[in-house]
Write a protein that holds these residues in place. Structure first.
Motif, PDB file in Angstrom:
ATOM      1  N   VAL B 223       0.826  -1.289  -0.026  1.00  0.00           N
ATOM      2  CA  VAL B 223      -0.021  -0.028  -0.001  1.00  0.00           C
ATOM      3  C   VAL B 223       0.927   1.037  -0.070  1.00  0.00           C
ATOM      4  CG1 VAL B 223      -1.605   1.296   1.487  1.00  0.00           C
ATOM      5  CG2 VAL B 223      -1.990  -1.043   1.117  1.00  0.00           C
ATOM      6  N   VAL B 224       1.886   1.314   0.690  1.00  0.00           N
ATOM      7  CA  VAL B 224       2.803   2.346   0.825  1.00  0.00           C
ATOM      8  C   VAL B 224       3.872   2.511  -0.509  1.00  0.00           C
ATOM      9  CG1 VAL B 224       4.734   3.518   2.080  1.00  0.00           C
ATOM     10  CG2 VAL B 224       2.768   2.365   3.235  1.00  0.00           C
ATOM     11  N   LEU B 225       4.381   1.305  -0.855  1.00  0.00           N
ATOM     12  CA  LEU B 225       5.581   1.412  -1.747  1.00  0.00           C
ATOM     13  C   LEU B 225       5.080   1.466  -3.300  1.00  0.00           C
ATOM     14  CD1 LEU B 225       8.089  -0.752  -0.103  1.00  0.00           C
ATOM     15  CD2 LEU B 225       8.182   1.644  -0.268  1.00  0.00           C
ATOM     16  N   VAL B 226       3.915   0.736  -3.591  1.00  0.00           N
ATOM     17  CA  VAL B 226       3.285   0.552  -4.962  1.00  0.00           C
ATOM     18  C   VAL B 226       3.150   1.935  -5.256  1.00  0.00           C
ATOM     19  CG1 VAL B 226       1.681  -0.158  -6.452  1.00  0.00           C
ATOM     20  CG2 VAL B 226       2.719  -1.655  -5.096  1.00  0.00           C
ATOM     21  N   PRO B 227       2.224   2.885  -4.562  1.00  0.00           N
ATOM     22  CA  PRO B 227       2.028   4.211  -5.147  1.00  0.00           C
ATOM     23  C   PRO B 227       3.271   4.956  -5.265  1.00  0.00           C
ATOM     24  CG  PRO B 227       0.430   3.728  -3.180  1.00  0.00           C
ATOM     25  CD  PRO B 227       1.590   2.518  -3.478  1.00  0.00           C
ATOM     26  N   ILE B 228       4.526   4.992  -4.363  1.00  0.00           N
ATOM     27  CA  ILE B 228       5.594   5.630  -4.647  1.00  0.00           C
ATOM     28  C   ILE B 228       6.291   5.388  -5.990  1.00  0.00           C
ATOM     29  CG2 ILE B 228       8.037   6.016  -3.785  1.00  0.00           C
ATOM     30  CD1 ILE B 228       7.075   5.752  -1.036  1.00  0.00           C
ATOM     31  N   VAL B 229       6.337   4.221  -6.246  1.00  0.00           N
ATOM     32  CA  VAL B 229       6.687   3.707  -7.647  1.00  0.00           C
ATOM     33  C   VAL B 229       6.205   3.876  -8.716  1.00  0.00           C
ATOM     34  CG1 VAL B 229       7.416   1.758  -9.034  1.00  0.00           C
ATOM     35  CG2 VAL B 229       8.117   1.553  -6.645  1.00  0.00           C
ATOM     36  N   LEU B 230       4.817   4.011  -8.433  1.00  0.00           N
ATOM     37  CA  LEU B 230       3.766   4.429  -9.357  1.00  0.00           C
ATOM     38  C   LEU B 230       3.930   5.952  -9.885  1.00  0.00           C
ATOM     39  CD1 LEU B 230       0.079   2.994  -8.822  1.00  0.00           C
ATOM     40  CD2 LEU B 230       1.498   2.969 -10.953  1.00  0.00           C
ATOM     41  N   PHE B 231       4.172   6.865  -8.715  1.00  0.00           N
ATOM     42  CA  PHE B 231       4.511   8.144  -8.644  1.00  0.00           C
ATOM     43  C   PHE B 231       5.771   8.571  -9.421  1.00  0.00           C
ATOM     44  CE2 PHE B 231       6.293  11.838  -6.912  1.00  0.00           C
ATOM     45  CZ  PHE B 231       5.406  12.769  -7.344  1.00  0.00           C
ATOM     46  N   LEU B 232       6.918   7.705  -9.230  1.00  0.00           N
ATOM     47  CA  LEU B 232       7.885   7.662 -10.157  1.00  0.00           C
ATOM     48  C   LEU B 232       7.882   7.083 -11.079  1.00  0.00           C
ATOM     49  CD1 LEU B 232      10.357   7.114  -6.735  1.00  0.00           C
ATOM     50  CD2 LEU B 232      10.106   9.376  -7.990  1.00  0.00           C
ATOM     51  N   ALA B 233       6.959   6.518 -11.778  1.00  0.00           N
ATOM     52  CA  ALA B 233       6.970   5.917 -12.969  1.00  0.00           C
ATOM     53  C   ALA B 233       7.314   6.562 -14.334  1.00  0.00           C
ATOM     54  CB  ALA B 233       5.595   5.102 -13.209  1.00  0.00           C
ATOM     55  N   ARG B 234       6.752   8.060 -14.153  1.00  0.00           N
ATOM     56  CA  ARG B 234       7.134   8.767 -15.081  1.00  0.00           C
ATOM     57  C   ARG B 234       8.713   8.896 -15.364  1.00  0.00           C
ATOM     58  NH1 ARG B 234       4.120  12.813 -17.721  1.00  0.00           N
ATOM     59  NH2 ARG B 234       5.641  14.440 -18.579  1.00  0.00           N
ATOM     60  N   ASP B 235       9.345   9.327 -14.137  1.00  0.00           N
ATOM     61  CA  ASP B 235      10.871   9.487 -14.347  1.00  0.00           C
ATOM     62  C   ASP B 235      11.455   8.199 -14.435  1.00  0.00           C
ATOM     63  OD1 ASP B 235      10.241  12.013 -13.321  1.00  0.00           O
ATOM     64  OD2 ASP B 235      11.019  11.564 -11.359  1.00  0.00           O
ATOM     65  N   LEU B 236      10.748   6.936 -14.299  1.00  0.00           N
ATOM     66  CA  LEU B 236      11.629   5.766 -14.794  1.00  0.00           C
ATOM     67  C   LEU B 236      11.451   5.518 -16.384  1.00  0.00           C
ATOM     68  CD1 LEU B 236      12.418   2.770 -13.474  1.00  0.00           C
ATOM     69  CD2 LEU B 236       9.871   2.364 -13.569  1.00  0.00           C
ATOM     70  N   GLY B 242      18.247   6.303 -20.708  1.00  0.00           N
ATOM     71  CA  GLY B 242      19.757   6.554 -20.380  1.00  0.00           C
ATOM     72  C   GLY B 242      19.787   7.665 -19.608  1.00  0.00           C
ATOM     73  N   ASP B 243      20.877   7.795 -18.952  1.00  0.00           N
ATOM     74  CA  ASP B 243      21.260   8.560 -17.705  1.00  0.00           C
ATOM     75  C   ASP B 243      21.025  10.148 -18.439  1.00  0.00           C
ATOM     76  OD1 ASP B 243      21.017   6.651 -16.243  1.00  0.00           O
ATOM     77  OD2 ASP B 243      23.041   6.948 -15.284  1.00  0.00           O
ATOM     78  N   SER B 244      21.813  10.338 -19.572  1.00  0.00           N
ATOM     79  CA  SER B 244      21.888  11.578 -19.952  1.00  0.00           C
ATOM     80  C   SER B 244      20.600  12.511 -20.510  1.00  0.00           C
ATOM     81  CB  SER B 244      22.998  11.689 -21.252  1.00  0.00           C
ATOM     82  OG  SER B 244      23.018  10.566 -21.766  1.00  0.00           O
ATOM     83  N   TRP B 245      19.677  11.430 -21.252  1.00  0.00           N
ATOM     84  CA  TRP B 245      18.420  11.833 -21.562  1.00  0.00           C
ATOM     85  C   TRP B 245      17.629  12.195 -20.481  1.00  0.00           C
ATOM     86  CZ3 TRP B 245      16.609  13.663 -26.096  1.00  0.00           C
ATOM     87  CH2 TRP B 245      17.393  13.156 -27.235  1.00  0.00           C
ATOM     88  N   ALA B 246      17.763  11.406 -19.429  1.00  0.00           N
ATOM     89  CA  ALA B 246      16.861  11.565 -18.300  1.00  0.00           C
ATOM     90  C   ALA B 246      17.159  12.829 -17.653  1.00  0.00           C
ATOM     91  CB  ALA B 246      17.030  10.456 -17.364  1.00  0.00           C
ATOM     92  N   THR B 247      18.389  13.083 -17.518  1.00  0.00           N
ATOM     93  CA  THR B 247      18.974  14.411 -16.968  1.00  0.00           C
ATOM     94  C   THR B 247      18.511  15.689 -17.710  1.00  0.00           C
ATOM     95  OG1 THR B 247      20.794  13.148 -16.324  1.00  0.00           O
ATOM     96  CG2 THR B 247      21.003  15.360 -15.850  1.00  0.00           C
ATOM     97  N   ALA B 248      18.590  15.216 -18.889  1.00  0.00           N
ATOM     98  CA  ALA B 248      18.119  16.398 -20.069  1.00  0.00           C
ATOM     99  C   ALA B 248      16.703  16.785 -19.944  1.00  0.00           C
ATOM    100  CB  ALA B 248      18.586  16.224 -21.530  1.00  0.00           C
ATOM    101  N   LEU B 249      15.946  15.817 -19.385  1.00  0.00           N
ATOM    102  CA  LEU B 249      14.301  15.877 -19.542  1.00  0.00           C
ATOM    103  C   LEU B 249      14.080  16.573 -18.033  1.00  0.00           C
ATOM    104  CD1 LEU B 249      13.293  12.587 -21.238  1.00  0.00           C
ATOM    105  CD2 LEU B 249      12.784  15.043 -21.893  1.00  0.00           C
ATOM    106  N   ASP B 254      19.974  10.574  -9.858  1.00  0.00           N
ATOM    107  CA  ASP B 254      20.360   9.652  -8.551  1.00  0.00           C
ATOM    108  C   ASP B 254      19.390   9.632  -7.729  1.00  0.00           C
ATOM    109  OD1 ASP B 254      23.116   9.101  -9.666  1.00  0.00           O
ATOM    110  OD2 ASP B 254      23.751  11.151  -9.112  1.00  0.00           O
ATOM    111  N   ARG B 255      18.674  10.735  -7.303  1.00  0.00           N
ATOM    112  CA  ARG B 255      17.447  10.532  -6.492  1.00  0.00           C
ATOM    113  C   ARG B 255      16.460   9.562  -6.771  1.00  0.00           C
ATOM    114  NH1 ARG B 255      13.769  15.527  -4.522  1.00  0.00           N
ATOM    115  NH2 ARG B 255      12.686  14.654  -6.329  1.00  0.00           N
ATOM    116  N   THR B 256      16.177   9.614  -7.943  1.00  0.00           N
ATOM    117  CA  THR B 256      15.059   8.774  -8.738  1.00  0.00           C
ATOM    118  C   THR B 256      15.466   7.507  -8.282  1.00  0.00           C
ATOM    119  OG1 THR B 256      14.461  10.662  -9.888  1.00  0.00           O
ATOM    120  CG2 THR B 256      13.304   8.331 -10.464  1.00  0.00           C
ATOM    121  N   ARG B 257      16.689   7.209  -8.871  1.00  0.00           N
ATOM    122  CA  ARG B 257      17.248   5.694  -8.980  1.00  0.00           C
ATOM    123  C   ARG B 257      17.160   5.174  -7.467  1.00  0.00           C
ATOM    124  NH1 ARG B 257      21.635   5.579 -12.448  1.00  0.00           N
ATOM    125  NH2 ARG B 257      20.317   5.241 -14.055  1.00  0.00           N
ATOM    126  N   VAL B 258      17.858   5.869  -6.439  1.00  0.00           N
ATOM    127  CA  VAL B 258      17.887   5.603  -5.159  1.00  0.00           C
ATOM    128  C   VAL B 258      16.491   5.127  -4.452  1.00  0.00           C
ATOM    129  CG1 VAL B 258      18.723   5.969  -2.633  1.00  0.00           C
ATOM    130  CG2 VAL B 258      20.103   6.524  -4.614  1.00  0.00           C
TER     131      VAL B 258
END
Lengths: 351, 354
Positions: B223-236, B242-249, B254-258
């Motif tokens: 209940v706690v973690l799946v919504p967090i992952v869903l929230f971060l799914a866009r960043d995922l 790739g890292d450079s594209w993600a940074t550019a967007l 690093d924070r997202t990945r951790v």
């Protein structure tokens, strides 16, 4: 043709290498003797040097000693012999597989050979009422061969040939599937399960002279074939085209060496259960010291494997006292860091 | 800038309309897929509650769920089947989300927590805690979680540096997993309580003996973690480029990945501590979900549903398809391994190095 390969120009570097290899050989032989002594002397009951000597001499004369320490020493003789033979067979098997696949990660444990052997044995116990060492051996051999060739086939599909990752994954997937099958066969059969549970963990302490006698021919023939293949495997290391040019029957030597390699580890699995990582670690360590010449690599690996498994068994008895930590656990713990080191050193795609 | 824009081919209304139509089509497909998966999960869940030694009709099951006392059904459905079905759904969802997160983040379908040894670590910790140390449920969860995260950290640190980290990470993970599996086998062998149920649970995963009071930690985690992952799914999705594209967007890589790694590892570990490492669910759910919903959308939610369906279906198969009752992990192991081999062969054929 191989003779010209065998006698390279006497460059100073070459002779230094040769000296190093001779030193390595001497060190390996001494290490084997030391490992044997340690294996006899240490265990849940510590003994004195006199008792070790008495245990061995009475054993050689075929007598039973009266001293309890000497009796303990004598009871450690079979497992020491099994550890020596199993360790050398596993290391040779690993060295052969690495040479044939030109892949640093080829190891009976990683290729799923152990699980294949285990599945075959379980099928034998569950469906054919098997209970003899000879029967176990035959089934373990069949299971090991089928699995090894299947994994190698899956791992070699595609233009890149076998890469470490493909091979390791094919092995991991096959191991998972086979262990599920093992569980599926065992679950309805509690009696078989009790007999089989010790198979989950490799251990040299279970084997006795009888079962060793059954697998001994396989071990001896496998070792001889492996050593005879050495110079052809040297040629193989230069690439298939060069090897053909040097007059090596590439296909034939691959099959012969593969059969010897799988046979060796299947025989060990049949008497001692799954013992991983010995075949992975030892050849790599030897290669660091003595170079890649198979004529040295194979015999030195055999000696090194004997030392490693005998010591692993001894360590397991000392830290697990009054019981024991099985040798297969110790080798897994020593082996994983070595695997990491190899994975860090090698380029993943190439090789 | 203006010159660059001028040099681009003119975008006609027809093109815009085509792109919009494509987007609508994909979004419709996703909605349909989610609905179908949800319906399937509910149907399987209902089947879990109704089937068994005695087959209860829907009315009885609903009555029990409403808290009414139905003779016989209250015990069978309420005490035995409901915890089992709930555990199946929660564990399946947890494994599915954990697996698909790892696979997307590492851009490799093989990099799921069960292939790279993280669930082996959690399983070893759970065996140590339950079978050897006889700790309570909460302590077991804590230890599993700690060891799982430690395992992930060790694998990550060992694989760091140089090129082609993905392949190396998988390889190292397999090695570490083999080591931890031998720990599980050893602890079970030494514990002197060798019984089949315990052994199969910690080696392949099983839902046998699921109890309501053991579900709570898993339920909280999902209940706690799946919504967090869903929230971060866009960043995922951006990380997948790739890292450079993600940074550019504009993604804080690093924070997202951790955050994602911790959430995914925690889900996998808590699920493992509850049911044992149910073989291949984490590995299978993501790719199957991706195939169902089609390209271009997040697979987190579909993977959760697919994972739940997989565990429910495999457990139903294990319970009722054969003369012997097999634990769920045996079924998923036998079904999942051929798929792994197929995936491997297919990737290799294309010339990739897995």
């Amino acid at each position: 043709m191989t003779a010209t390969l065998a006698t390279p120009r006497r460059a100073p570097a070459a002779s230094a290498g040769a000296r190093r290899r001779v030193v390595a050989l001497v060190v390996a032989v001494v290490a084997v003797l030391l490992a044997v002594l340690l294996s006899l002397a240490f265990g849940s009951r510590p003994v004195t040097v006199d008792q070790v000597v008495e245990g061995i001499t009475t054993w050689l004369r075929g007598e039973t000693p009266t001293d309890i320490g000497a009796i303990a020493v004598q009871s450690r003789i079979p497992r020491t012999v099994v550890a020596l033979l199993a360790g050398s067979a596993l290391a040779l098997s690993g060295a052969l597989m690495q040479a044939i696949t030109r892949n640093p990660l080829a190891d009976p444990g990683i290729l799923g050979v152990n699980t294949g052997a285990a599945l075959a044995v379980v099928i034998g116990i569950a469906f054919f009422g098997l209970s003899s060492a000879a029967g176990y051996l035959v089934l373990a051999l069949i299971g090991a061969f089928v699995t090894a060739f299947f994994v190698y086939f899956v791992g070699s599909v595609g233009p890149g040939g076998t890469t470490p990752i493909k091979l390791a994954l094919a092995g991991a997937a096959t191991t998972a599937a086979l262990s599920s099958l093992v569980a599926a066969i065992l679950l309805p059969r509690q009696a078989v399960m009790d007999e089989f549970r010790y198979w989950q963990v490799g251990n040299v302490g279970r084997a006795d002279w009888g079962s060793l006698g059954v697998v001994l021919p396989v071990l001896v023939i496998g070792t001889i074939v492996a050593l005879l293949c050495a110079s052809a495997l040297n040629a193989l290391a230069l690439g298939d085209d060069v090897a053909v040019g040097l007059g090596v029957h590439v296909g034939r030597i691959r099959v012969v060496a593969a059969v010897a390699g799988v046979g060796l580890c299947a025989a060990v699995t049949a008497i001692a259960g799954p013992i991983g990582f010995v075949g992975l670690m030892v050849p790599h360590a030897v290669r660091l010291v003595a170079g890649t010449d198979q004529r040295w690599l194979l015999p030195l690996s055999a000696l090194g494997g004997a030392v490693l498994l005998t010591l692993a068994d001894t360590i397991g008895r000392v830290i697990g006292s009054p019981g024991e930590v099985e040798a297969g656990i110790i080798t897994a713990f020593l082996g994983a860091p070595v695997l990491i080191a190899i994975a860090r050193r090698t380029r993943m795609k190439a090789l | 800038m203006a010159a660059l824009l001028d040099s681009l081919p003119a975008v006609s209304d027809a093109d815009v309309e085509r792109v919009r139509a494509g987007r609508r089509r994909r979004s419709r497909r996703r909605t349909v897929a989610l609905v179908v998966l949800s319906v399937l999960a509910v149907a399987l869940f209902a089947a879990m509650l109704m089937l068994g030694n005695t087959i209860y009709p829907v009315s009885d099951v609903l009555a029990v769920l409403r808290g009414e006392d139905v003779s016989g059904a209250s015990f069978a459905v309420g005490t035995l089947r409901l915890p089992r079905a709930l555990t199946a759904v929660l564990a399946g969802a947890a494994f599915g989300v954990a697996g698909s997160t790892f696979q997307t983040m590492l851009r490799n379908p093989l990099a799921s927590p069960d292939v790279i040894g993280i669930t082996s670590g959690a399983s070893a910790a759970a065996v140590l805690s339950i079978v050897v140390l006889k700790w309570s449920g909460t302590a077991t969860m804590g230890l599993s979680l700690a060891v799982g995260i430690l395992t992930a950290l060790v694998i990550y640190l060992a694989a760091r540096g140089g090129d082609s980290t993905g392949g190396r990470l998988i390889l190292i993970g397999i090695g570490v997993g083999a080591m931890l599996d031998s720990v599980v086998a050893y602890l079970l062998l030494k514990a002197a309580v060798w019984d089949l149920a315990v052994a199969t649970r910690w080696m392949t995963g099983s839902l046998n003996g699921s109890r309501m009071e053991d579900i709570l930690p898993l339920a909280i985690a999902v209940v706690v973690l799946v919504p967090i992952v869903l929230f971060l799914a866009r960043d995922l999705g951006a990380l997948e480029l790739g890292d450079s594209w993600a940074t550019a967007l504009g993604v804080r890589v690093d924070r997202t990945r951790v955050l994602l790694v911790v959430a995914a590892v925690a889900l996998a570990c808590v699920a493992t501590a509850t049911t044992g490492p149910i073989a291949f669910v984490a590995f299978l759910a993501g790719p199957i979900a991706a195939r169902i919903v089609g390209p271009g959308s997040s697979v987190v939610l579909p993977a959760a549903l697919t994972g739940a369906c997989l565990v429910l279906a495999a457990d139903l198969l294990g319970q009722f398809a054969f003369d012997t009752k097999f634990p769920v992990g045996v079924i998923t192991g036998i079904l999942g391994a051929p798929y792994l081999i197929y995936l491997l062969v297919r990737t290799s054929r294309r010339g990739g190095s897995a």
